[in-house]
Design a protein around this motif. Structure first.
Motif, short mmCIF file in Angstrom:
data_model
loop_
_atom_site.label_atom_id
_atom_site.label_comp_id
_atom_site.label_asym_id
_atom_site.label_seq_id
_atom_site.Cartn_x
_atom_site.Cartn_y
_atom_site.Cartn_z
N GLU A 162 0.83 -1.21 0.00
CA GLU A 162 0.00 0.00 0.00
C GLU A 162 0.86 1.26 0.00
OE1 GLU A 162 -2.44 -0.53 3.41
OE2 GLU A 162 -3.75 -2.04 2.47
N THR A 163 1.96 1.23 0.74
CA THR A 163 2.88 2.37 0.78
C THR A 163 3.54 2.58 -0.58
OG1 THR A 163 3.34 1.90 3.12
CG2 THR A 163 4.87 3.36 1.98
N LEU A 164 3.96 1.47 -1.22
CA LEU A 164 4.56 1.56 -2.55
C LEU A 164 3.56 2.13 -3.56
CD1 LEU A 164 6.77 0.95 -4.63
CD2 LEU A 164 5.83 -1.38 -4.81
N GLN A 188 1.56 8.90 -6.63
CA GLN A 188 1.83 10.31 -6.35
C GLN A 188 2.85 10.88 -7.34
OE1 GLN A 188 2.87 11.82 -2.21
NE2 GLN A 188 4.89 11.95 -3.19
N CYS A 189 3.89 10.11 -7.65
CA CYS A 189 4.97 10.60 -8.50
C CYS A 189 4.90 10.09 -9.94
CB CYS A 189 6.32 10.21 -7.90
SG CYS A 189 6.62 10.90 -6.26
N ASP A 190 3.84 9.31 -10.24
CA ASP A 190 3.65 8.77 -11.58
C ASP A 190 4.85 7.92 -12.02
OD1 ASP A 190 2.15 8.34 -13.84
OD2 ASP A 190 2.99 10.05 -14.93
N ARG A 227 9.17 2.06 5.97
CA ARG A 227 9.45 3.38 6.56
C ARG A 227 10.23 4.26 5.58
NH1 ARG A 227 11.04 1.87 12.87
NH2 ARG A 227 8.99 1.00 13.43
N SER A 228 11.14 3.64 4.84
CA SER A 228 11.90 4.40 3.85
C SER A 228 10.99 4.94 2.76
CB SER A 228 12.99 3.51 3.23
OG SER A 228 13.92 3.10 4.22
N THR A 284 7.90 9.28 0.15
CA THR A 284 6.62 9.81 -0.28
C THR A 284 6.44 11.25 0.18
OG1 THR A 284 5.64 7.59 -0.21
CG2 THR A 284 4.11 9.45 -0.21
N VAL A 285 6.87 11.52 1.40
CA VAL A 285 6.78 12.89 1.94
C VAL A 285 7.75 13.81 1.21
CG1 VAL A 285 7.16 14.33 3.97
CG2 VAL A 285 6.00 12.13 4.20
#
Length: 218
Positions: free
Chosen positions: A102-104, A110-112, A203-204, A209-210
């Motif tokens: 889900e994080t990936l 977000q960054c396409d 976490r990385s 993402t931020v």
């Protein structure tokens, strides 16, 4: 029977059978000439061991299971307790993998970012996701390998960038390509002269993402 016959009977590579003997799991008898000699009992134990490993039991749990398997006075409660503990660990791992996926997905959307996967990483992003371009490397898809040849920045998550994945280092053709290696292993984090991001993958990725909120491919 010899180790070749044992391998054929059990479906285990000879190298694996030798390893199991080295660590004391299944030790073959020896013929007068020093060659290994596997009895029907050895084959049974090796086959049992293969099934346990196929189910994901770690080596030390397999050692305990073999001990219980050989103990005619064993109690079913001991086997059940070991299996229940393993099931709990699998459920926790499944939750961790789902959280990582889900994080990936959040980062790539977000960054396409296009995402290529290694054989071991298959499923990190679902195959039908519009940004998943399939496997990369020696047996990769045309789309994934074409993108790799043109890439100037590669974020490698949890991969050791083996020859199979990188087509013996020939896949990434841009002379100025840079790697960002998200790895828990310090040695692998520095491969291909990459920027090492040592730590937990999830976490990385959350941190990336931020930090990449305003960045897009293109």
């Amino acid at each position: 029977m010899n180790i070749g016959d044992a391998s054929e009977k059990t479906g285990l590579p000879a190298k694996t059978i030798r390893y199991y003997e080295d660590i004391g799991l299944v030790v073959a008898d020896r013929q007068p000439n020093g060659y290994r000699d596997y009895s029907a009992e050895h084959i049974e134990r090796l086959s049992f061991l293969k099934r346990a490993r196929d189910f994901g039991f770690p080596i030390e749990d397999c050692r305990k299971l073999l001990g219980l398997y050989s103990d005619e006075q064993r109690h079913t409660s001991e086997v059940k307790a070991l299996a229940a503990h393993h099931l709990e660990e699998l459920q926790l791992k499944a939750q961790e993998v789902q959280g990582l996926a889900e994080t990936l997905q959040k980062l790539v959307e977000q960054c396409d970012l296009p995402v290529a996967v290694t054989q071991a990483g298959k499923g990190a992003l679902v195959d039908d996701h519009p940004q998943c371009v399939g496997a990369i490397g020696s047996t990769g898809t045309r789309a994934a390998n074409a993108l790799a040849r043109e890439a100037d920045v590669v974020i490698a998550i949890g991969t050791r960038l083996s020859d199979f994945t990188t087509a013996s280092k020939s896949l990434f053709e841009d002379a100025n390509v840079r790697f960002v290696n998200v790895q828990i292993n310090a040695h692998d984090a520095h491969k291909h002269g990459g920027l090492p991001l040592e730590g937990d993958a999830r976490r990385s990725l959350e941190d990336l993402t931020v930090r990449l909120q305003t960045q897009r491919v293109g």
